[in-house]
Design an enzyme around this catalytic site. Structure first.
Site, short mmCIF file in Angstrom:
data_model
loop_
_atom_site.label_atom_id
_atom_site.label_comp_id
_atom_site.label_asym_id
_atom_site.label_seq_id
_atom_site.Cartn_x
_atom_site.Cartn_y
_atom_site.Cartn_z
N TRP A 68 0.71 -1.16 0.12
CA TRP A 68 -0.05 0.02 0.05
C TRP A 68 0.83 1.24 -0.01
O TRP A 68 2.02 1.18 0.20
CB TRP A 68 -0.89 -0.08 1.01
CG TRP A 68 -0.33 -0.30 2.57
CD1 TRP A 68 0.80 -0.46 2.74
CD2 TRP A 68 -1.40 -0.22 3.72
NE1 TRP A 68 0.79 -0.72 4.33
CE2 TRP A 68 -0.56 -0.31 4.84
CE3 TRP A 68 -2.68 0.09 4.03
CZ2 TRP A 68 -0.96 -0.60 6.26
CZ3 TRP A 68 -3.13 0.20 5.18
CH2 TRP A 68 -2.18 -0.47 6.32
N HIS A 76 -7.05 20.49 -6.53
CA HIS A 76 -6.99 20.71 -7.63
C HIS A 76 -6.04 20.20 -8.74
O HIS A 76 -5.58 21.06 -9.41
CB HIS A 76 -7.35 22.19 -7.81
CG HIS A 76 -8.58 22.77 -7.15
ND1 HIS A 76 -9.63 23.19 -7.73
CD2 HIS A 76 -8.69 22.89 -5.78
CE1 HIS A 76 -10.87 23.32 -6.88
NE2 HIS A 76 -10.15 23.42 -5.67
N HIS A 86 -15.07 27.01 -4.31
CA HIS A 86 -13.55 27.33 -4.67
C HIS A 86 -13.47 28.78 -4.84
O HIS A 86 -12.40 29.32 -4.84
CB HIS A 86 -13.50 26.40 -5.87
CG HIS A 86 -12.07 26.63 -6.68
ND1 HIS A 86 -11.00 26.69 -6.02
CD2 HIS A 86 -11.83 26.67 -7.99
CE1 HIS A 86 -9.79 26.66 -6.78
NE2 HIS A 86 -10.43 26.86 -8.06
N HIS A 214 -14.89 30.25 -13.84
CA HIS A 214 -14.92 30.31 -12.43
C HIS A 214 -16.02 31.11 -11.83
O HIS A 214 -16.87 30.86 -10.69
CB HIS A 214 -13.61 30.60 -11.77
CG HIS A 214 -12.59 29.19 -12.04
ND1 HIS A 214 -12.09 29.33 -13.35
CD2 HIS A 214 -12.40 28.35 -11.42
CE1 HIS A 214 -11.05 28.38 -13.03
NE2 HIS A 214 -11.39 27.55 -11.95
#
Ligand code: MN
Length: 266
Positions: A68, A76, A86, A214
């Protein structure tokens, strides 16, 4: 037949179509890799971290029967989801974080607008309202609560060509301000996605408002998808998008696996 029986029957048909290959599952995700580019902001701003991975054990003294890793990255990084919080325009909206947004929105119809020719001719190409209306004239009106994806071929770029940074900033395609307003106000989209590193074009700092995708999307509670891979494998209409970000407490976005259910060709 009861209402419940009918609902089970609908999903049985989907399951049969998936098993037979009549409906294909298409992966629109880049592999998370330390070399995959992240957005680079001017040096006075904080920076997004690249993906990093360290081995915890590999069937050895650290763990004789198991293998693992630990990994870390920015929210992002890689193929990723943008939640309304955001952006400053979405900071006070309800359900604006990845852990609180309504999951019903994370599965929906998807329209794919082919801008490959325009982008090949102009890497600063901005998809305008006329381009969307031309798409609708050919394929029909964008249904409410659809995802709209901008296909540019940009996901075939590698390394420095992907961010395409020059002295005057990044150069990459995106939607014009009027196009984002049209998709949100007149088409009620769930969100907008792109093959580029941001939903906005590389030069969108100079737009009004700056970074209009955005600002407008997140101010209206809509979502963004960035760094999508291989949108040329989707039909213009008729597919279903599955885009569920990680459930990070108060998270502003996250890497995710973006899948599409696509009717097989022919
Ligand atoms: Mn983002």
């Amino acid at each position: 037949m009861s209402t419940q029986d009918q609902a089970v029957g609908l999903l049985d048909n989907l399951a049969l179509d998936l098993a037979s290959g009549a409906v294909e599952v298409v992966d629109l995700t880049h592999t998370l890799d330390p070399d995959f580019p992240v957005i680079i902001l001017p040096p006075e701003f904080g920076q997004c971290a690249r993906f990093r991975m360290e081995e915890v054990s590999r069937y050895d003294a650290r763990g004789p029967a198991w293998h693992w890793h630990n990994f870390s990255c920015g929210e992002h990084t890689g193929t990723h989801f943008d939640a309304p919080i955001h952006w400053v325009s979405g900071r006070d909206l309800p359900h604006n974080t990845v852990d609180s947004l309504p999951v019903q929105k994370l599965v929906g119809r998807v329209c794919v607008i082919d801008c490959e020719a325009e982008t090949a001719a102009d890497e600063d190409y901005e998809m305008d309202r006329a381009k969307i209306e031309a798409f609708e004239a050919e394929y029909g009106k964008i249904p409410p609560q659809s995802w709209v994806l901008m296909r540019t071929g940009w996901s075939r770029r590698r390394g420095a060509d992907y961010v395409n940074l020059r002295e005057d900033g990044a150069h990459s395609p995106g939607p014009a301000t009027e196009a984002v307003r049209f998709l949100v106000d007149e088409r009620d989209i769930i969100g907008f996605g792109t093959e580029c590193i941001g939903t906005d074009s590389g030069q969108a700092a100079h737009a009004d408002p700056p970074y209009p995708a955005h600002y407008i999307l997140h101010g209206a509670g809509r979502y963004g998808l960035q760094c999508l891979n291989g949108l040329d494998r989707l039909p213009p209409t008729g597919a279903i998008l599955l885009a569920a970000p990680l459930k990070i407490k108060h998270g502003t976005g996250s890497p995710l696996r973006v899948l599409a259910l696509v009717p097989a060709a022919g």
